[in-house]
Design a protein around this motif. Structure first.
Motif, short mmCIF file in Angstrom:
data_model
loop_
_atom_site.label_atom_id
_atom_site.label_comp_id
_atom_site.label_asym_id
_atom_site.label_seq_id
_atom_site.Cartn_x
_atom_site.Cartn_y
_atom_site.Cartn_z
N ASN A 25 37.28 39.95 40.50
CA ASN A 25 36.39 39.79 39.35
C ASN A 25 36.71 38.53 38.54
O ASN A 25 36.18 38.32 37.46
N TYR A 67 39.22 37.52 36.87
CA TYR A 67 40.14 37.59 35.72
C TYR A 67 41.23 38.61 35.98
O TYR A 67 40.99 39.66 36.59
N ALA A 68 42.44 38.30 35.51
CA ALA A 68 43.53 39.28 35.47
C ALA A 68 43.89 39.40 33.99
O ALA A 68 44.38 38.44 33.39
N GLU A 69 43.62 40.56 33.41
CA GLU A 69 43.63 40.70 31.95
C GLU A 69 42.81 39.55 31.37
O GLU A 69 41.64 39.42 31.69
N GLY A 102 48.93 52.49 38.25
CA GLY A 102 48.77 51.54 37.14
C GLY A 102 49.67 50.33 37.32
O GLY A 102 49.64 49.40 36.51
N ILE A 103 50.47 50.34 38.39
CA ILE A 103 51.37 49.21 38.63
C ILE A 103 50.67 48.21 39.54
O ILE A 103 50.35 48.51 40.69
N VAL A 104 50.40 47.03 38.99
CA VAL A 104 49.62 46.03 39.73
C VAL A 104 50.31 45.67 41.05
O VAL A 104 51.49 45.31 41.07
N GLY A 159 43.00 44.14 42.47
CA GLY A 159 42.30 43.02 41.86
C GLY A 159 42.82 41.67 42.34
O GLY A 159 43.79 41.60 43.10
N ASP A 160 42.17 40.61 41.88
CA ASP A 160 42.59 39.25 42.25
C ASP A 160 43.99 38.95 41.72
O ASP A 160 44.81 38.31 42.39
N GLY A 161 44.28 39.45 40.51
CA GLY A 161 45.60 39.20 39.93
C GLY A 161 46.72 39.80 40.76
O GLY A 161 47.82 39.25 40.85
N ALA A 162 46.43 40.93 41.41
CA ALA A 162 47.44 41.62 42.22
C ALA A 162 47.89 40.77 43.41
O ALA A 162 48.97 41.01 43.96
N ILE A 174 51.38 39.09 43.25
CA ILE A 174 52.57 39.95 43.19
C ILE A 174 53.23 39.93 44.58
O ILE A 174 52.54 39.96 45.61
N TYR A 201 44.25 51.64 38.20
CA TYR A 201 43.78 52.08 36.87
C TYR A 201 42.28 51.83 36.72
O TYR A 201 41.59 52.59 36.07
N ARG A 202 41.74 50.73 37.30
CA ARG A 202 40.29 50.48 37.27
C ARG A 202 39.75 51.12 38.55
O ARG A 202 39.43 50.43 39.50
N ARG A 258 33.48 41.86 36.01
CA ARG A 258 33.58 43.08 35.18
C ARG A 258 32.91 42.81 33.85
O ARG A 258 33.22 41.86 33.15
N HIS A 263 38.75 43.76 30.11
CA HIS A 263 39.88 44.36 30.83
C HIS A 263 39.95 45.85 30.55
O HIS A 263 40.08 46.65 31.46
#
Ligand SMILES: Cc1ncc(C[n+]2csc(CCOP(=O)(O)OP(=O)(O)O)c2C)c(N)n1
Ligand SMILES: [Mg+2]
Length: 327
Positions: free
Chosen positions: A178, A180-182, A118-120, A148-151, A154, A69-70, A243, A247
């Motif tokens: 970046n 942050y995740a959200e 859009g699915i992390v 992203g880092d948040g991904a 998963i 999505y980003r 970023r 978010h």
């Protein structure tokens, strides 16, 4: 580690051209959203553009890029044509997906952009599939997978890294880290000190790199892409970045400490690259201004095209989509 390679002048200028185009696109799309001319959420990549620019100049048109999505920076860097790109962002019939993908799912096979999700974390196993297909067919294509880092928290991330390593898939995992995740800061959601460590755990090079430093990012991407193309297997790049616009559009970034934001803004990679190119004698101020003006004109032409384009007709609703038969 492998020896450090450096980009030449023409490559550095191409990185600047792409990064500046991304910034222009981001600024303009936000203007259009705020003016009510586009109705869409927007996940700005502002601050992260050097990563995609420095990666993409190492790729061939036939190579593939998976993004999220980003993702407008990755799409523009890969060379998606501007008119159908903006049209898709606006959901118009002339878009790359005939207006049915929208900003979350901009894809363009001809540009090597088969997946935007859009699915992390969902892009990683799909990138493996693309890379596996290329390996079996011996096409020499490399797949770059951005996330992203948040991904990296998963399950799919871990399965994908493991299998890519076992099968030596021609894939480069680019974590656009970046911090942050959200609204969640890295340390609050991620146990390992670095994302790079996670690549090493799966038997592949895990490389920490300053994603906001064009030559460093280019060099890390170059080594990883050449390694994949040579059949030596995957690499995980832990590209540090930031970023600037939260978010998603409307996020006031209240959860980011003020000093952290101020430090990041002061180190904005784009003006820094611009100044460095002049300082090093790679380009004059006038030459860079020329690049910037050309980007503005090209993007404006695409905006005009998209605004003038129709929305898809209702008769298009059932076409190009997968429908499950109800029992
Ligand atoms: C499987 C899944 N879980 C949660 C979400 C909601 N979500 C959307 S973006 C996001 C944060 C992802 O952070 P990161 O991977 O660091 O990427 P960034 O947005 O920072 O680029 C979350 C949790 C989602 N889209 N998919
Ligand atoms: Mg993140």
């Amino acid at each position: 580690m492998s020896e450090m390679v450096s980009p030449g002048r023409a490559t550095l200028l191409e990185i600047y051209r792409i990064a500046n185009l991304i910034k222009r696109a981001d600024d303009r799309l936000i203007e259009l959203i705020k003016a009510g001319q586009i109705a869409s959420p927007h996940y700005s990549p502002r601050g992260q553009e050097l990563i995609s620019a420095a990666v993409s100049v190492n790729l061939l048109p036939s190579d593939q890029v998976v993004t999220t999505y980003r993702g407008i920076h990755d799409q523009l860097a890969k060379g998606i044509p501007l008119k159908p790109f903006v049209a898709e962002f606006m959901g118009k019939a002339t878009g790359t997906c005939k207006g049915k993908g929208g900003p979350m799912h901009i894809t363009h096979l001809a540009s090597g952009l088969p997946v935007t999700t859009g699915i992390v974390g969902a892009g990683l196993p799909i990138a493996n599939g693309l890379a596996w297909s290329a390996q079996l067919r011996r096409t020499g294509q490399v797949t770059v997978c951005n996330f992203g880092d948040g991904a990296t928290n998963i399950g799919a991330f871990h399965e994908a890294l493991n299998l890519a390593s076992v099968w030596k898939l021609p894939v480069v995992f680019v974590c656009q880290n970046n911090g942050y995740a959200e609204h969640t800061k890295y340390e609050l959601g991620t146990s390992s000190r670095t994302i790079a460590d996670r690549g090493i755990a799966y038997g592949m090079p895990g490389i920490e790199v300053d994603g906001n430093d064009a030559p460093a990012m280019w060099s890390a991407a170059h080594t990883a892409i050449e390694r994949a193309r040579a059949g030596e297997g995957p690499t995980l790049l832990d590209a540090r970045t930031f970023r600037f616009r939260g978010h998603l559009l409307g996020d006031d970034s209240h959860y980011i400490p003020r000093e952290e934001m101020a430090r990041a803004v002061a180190a904005d990679p784009l003006p820094r690259l611009r100044a460095w190119l002049i300082e090093q004698g790679h380009a004059s101020d006038a030459a860079l201004t020329d690049i910037e003006r050309t980007n503005v004109a090209a993007f404006e032409e695409a905006v005009r095209f998209a605004l003038d384009s129709p929305f898809p007709d209702v008769s298009e609703l059932g076409k190009d989509v997968v429908a499950m038969e109800q029992a």
